[in-house]
Design a protein around this motif. Sequence first.
Motif, PDB file in Angstrom:
ATOM      1  N   ALA A   1     -89.987 -27.926 -12.311  1.00  0.00           N
ATOM      2  CA  ALA A   1     -89.269 -27.574 -11.169  1.00  0.00           C
ATOM      3  C   ALA A   1     -89.038 -26.234 -10.914  1.00  0.00           C
ATOM      4  O   ALA A   1     -89.121 -25.753  -9.549  1.00  0.00           O
ATOM      5  CB  ALA A   1     -87.647 -28.616 -11.623  1.00  0.00           C
ATOM      6  N   GLN A   2     -88.552 -25.374 -11.371  1.00  0.00           N
ATOM      7  CA  GLN A   2     -88.816 -24.442 -11.531  1.00  0.00           C
ATOM      8  C   GLN A   2     -90.255 -23.294 -11.325  1.00  0.00           C
ATOM      9  O   GLN A   2     -89.736 -22.593 -10.350  1.00  0.00           O
ATOM     10  CB  GLN A   2     -88.215 -23.595 -13.342  1.00  0.00           C
ATOM     11  CG  GLN A   2     -89.135 -23.550 -14.267  1.00  0.00           C
ATOM     12  CD  GLN A   2     -88.474 -23.187 -15.428  1.00  0.00           C
ATOM     13  OE1 GLN A   2     -88.373 -21.382 -15.777  1.00  0.00           O
ATOM     14  NE2 GLN A   2     -88.309 -23.535 -16.585  1.00  0.00           N
TER      15      GLN A   2
ATOM     16  N   GLY B   1     -80.136 -33.632 -13.402  1.00  0.00           N
ATOM     17  CA  GLY B   1     -81.619 -34.505 -14.109  1.00  0.00           C
ATOM     18  C   GLY B   1     -80.549 -35.504 -15.277  1.00  0.00           C
ATOM     19  O   GLY B   1     -81.515 -36.329 -15.683  1.00  0.00           O
TER      20      GLY B   1
ATOM     21  N   ALA C   1     -88.977 -29.968 -15.602  1.00  0.00           N
ATOM     22  CA  ALA C   1     -88.171 -28.642 -15.748  1.00  0.00           C
ATOM     23  C   ALA C   1     -88.546 -27.465 -15.801  1.00  0.00           C
ATOM     24  O   ALA C   1     -88.812 -26.480 -14.911  1.00  0.00           O
ATOM     25  CB  ALA C   1     -86.658 -27.939 -17.309  1.00  0.00           C
TER      26      ALA C   1
ATOM     27  N   THR D   1     -82.348 -26.901 -20.510  1.00  0.00           N
ATOM     28  CA  THR D   1     -82.154 -28.791 -19.548  1.00  0.00           C
ATOM     29  C   THR D   1     -82.523 -29.640 -20.838  1.00  0.00           C
ATOM     30  O   THR D   1     -82.114 -31.113 -19.822  1.00  0.00           O
ATOM     31  CB  THR D   1     -83.166 -27.456 -18.404  1.00  0.00           C
ATOM     32  OG1 THR D   1     -83.124 -27.222 -17.555  1.00  0.00           O
ATOM     33  CG2 THR D   1     -83.570 -29.551 -17.081  1.00  0.00           C
TER      34      THR D   1
ATOM     35  N   THR E   1     -79.184 -32.291 -20.058  1.00  0.00           N
ATOM     36  CA  THR E   1     -79.899 -33.885 -19.382  1.00  0.00           C
ATOM     37  C   THR E   1     -79.882 -34.238 -21.110  1.00  0.00           C
ATOM     38  O   THR E   1     -78.827 -36.183 -20.487  1.00  0.00           O
ATOM     39  CB  THR E   1     -81.410 -33.452 -19.617  1.00  0.00           C
ATOM     40  OG1 THR E   1     -82.196 -33.057 -18.774  1.00  0.00           O
ATOM     41  CG2 THR E   1     -81.864 -35.132 -18.361  1.00  0.00           C
TER      42      THR E   1
ATOM     43  N   LEU F   1     -80.444 -27.434 -13.360  1.00  0.00           N
ATOM     44  CA  LEU F   1     -81.248 -28.436 -13.826  1.00  0.00           C
ATOM     45  C   LEU F   1     -81.265 -29.510 -14.884  1.00  0.00           C
ATOM     46  O   LEU F   1     -81.091 -30.742 -14.654  1.00  0.00           O
ATOM     47  CB  LEU F   1     -82.762 -27.833 -14.315  1.00  0.00           C
ATOM     48  CG  LEU F   1     -83.695 -26.892 -13.444  1.00  0.00           C
ATOM     49  CD1 LEU F   1     -84.865 -26.107 -13.684  1.00  0.00           C
ATOM     50  CD2 LEU F   1     -84.329 -28.081 -11.420  1.00  0.00           C
TER      51      LEU F   1
ATOM     52  N   GLY G   1     -82.049 -33.708  -5.522  1.00  0.00           N
ATOM     53  CA  GLY G   1     -82.188 -32.281  -6.296  1.00  0.00           C
ATOM     54  C   GLY G   1     -83.164 -31.434  -5.216  1.00  0.00           C
ATOM     55  O   GLY G   1     -82.482 -30.442  -5.587  1.00  0.00           O
TER      56      GLY G   1
ATOM     57  N   LEU H   1     -81.054 -27.789  -4.098  1.00  0.00           N
ATOM     58  CA  LEU H   1     -81.905 -26.898  -5.127  1.00  0.00           C
ATOM     59  C   LEU H   1     -81.853 -25.452  -3.641  1.00  0.00           C
ATOM     60  O   LEU H   1     -81.934 -24.319  -4.214  1.00  0.00           O
ATOM     61  CB  LEU H   1     -83.020 -27.242  -6.042  1.00  0.00           C
ATOM     62  CG  LEU H   1     -83.218 -27.513  -7.317  1.00  0.00           C
ATOM     63  CD1 LEU H   1     -84.095 -28.216  -7.978  1.00  0.00           C
ATOM     64  CD2 LEU H   1     -81.825 -26.781  -8.779  1.00  0.00           C
TER      65      LEU H   1
END
Length: 298
Positions: free
Chosen positions: A226-227, A165, A223, A100, A104, A161, A138, A142
């Motif tokens: 998020a995950q 981002g 990241a 990620t 990015t 991701l 986002g 997802l």
Amino acid sequence: MSELILETSTASMRRNFWRGVWRVMKRKPSRMAGVVILLGFTVMAVIGPLFYPENLPYDPNAKYAPISWEHWFGTDGQGKDVWAQLVIGSRYVLLSALVTGVITVVVGAGLGLFSGFKRGRWDTVLMRLTDMKLTIPGLPLLLVLSTVWSFGSAIEMGLVLGLLGWGGVARAVRSQTLSLRERGFIEAARGLGLSTTHIVGKELLPTMAPYIAMNMLVAVTGAVYAQVGLFFLGVLPYEADNWGVMLNLAVFGGGAMTTTAALPYLLAPLLAILLLTLGIVLVVDAMDEIFNPRLREE
């Protein structure tokens, strides 16, 4: 002759930059601690899983065993060692976060540098594209993707991701590029007739390196959250070893919020995330001082 003088000046600036980096890192022991923490997690993710079998053994007679020398963080509801799960899950978490961060930075910084330097039509088109990207929510996207994509691979997760981002980085790098574009060394390079690729890659990029590195570390942190959050919420199938899966099973499967038996199973990934975030924050603190000379102590 002019090109030789410019190259010599650039090489001298780079040497001074790395010397400055070393001075900034040594100034506060906490920054070196941050580097050690990140290196420790890297070693754990790369080498750690090699010491454990693909399918961890479980003991039905040792469900939620307490912390001991044999089980540093106890066991889960199947009698599997929590520390082993933490080490194995670190590979997915860190690899996807690294992918990620790279995507990015490569996409965002690349577009920001090119757009800020070229200006004109290219700047307008690329920034409108960036603005469109920033309007895409986002998390809802997802959640929709999770209905058709299991994200069993860390690279797949990092790819998605990263592509979601890069907008903020592109905007930030463009702003910095617009400021550096009028500096004397850039004007000299343009006066010598050097190509856009050379100026962006050899002059602007090294100068922007600390700022870009700082943005990469921030993207890595985002990241991870998020995950782990997606796996914890249960919107993704449990087809991958992940700290978020551990949190989900500890809370919803083991009742860690109401009983102390599964508490170590909950605390292990939480402490790992906290320690990883701390390491990143300490390194970002150093990057911030490197990037902003006004923050450097005399």
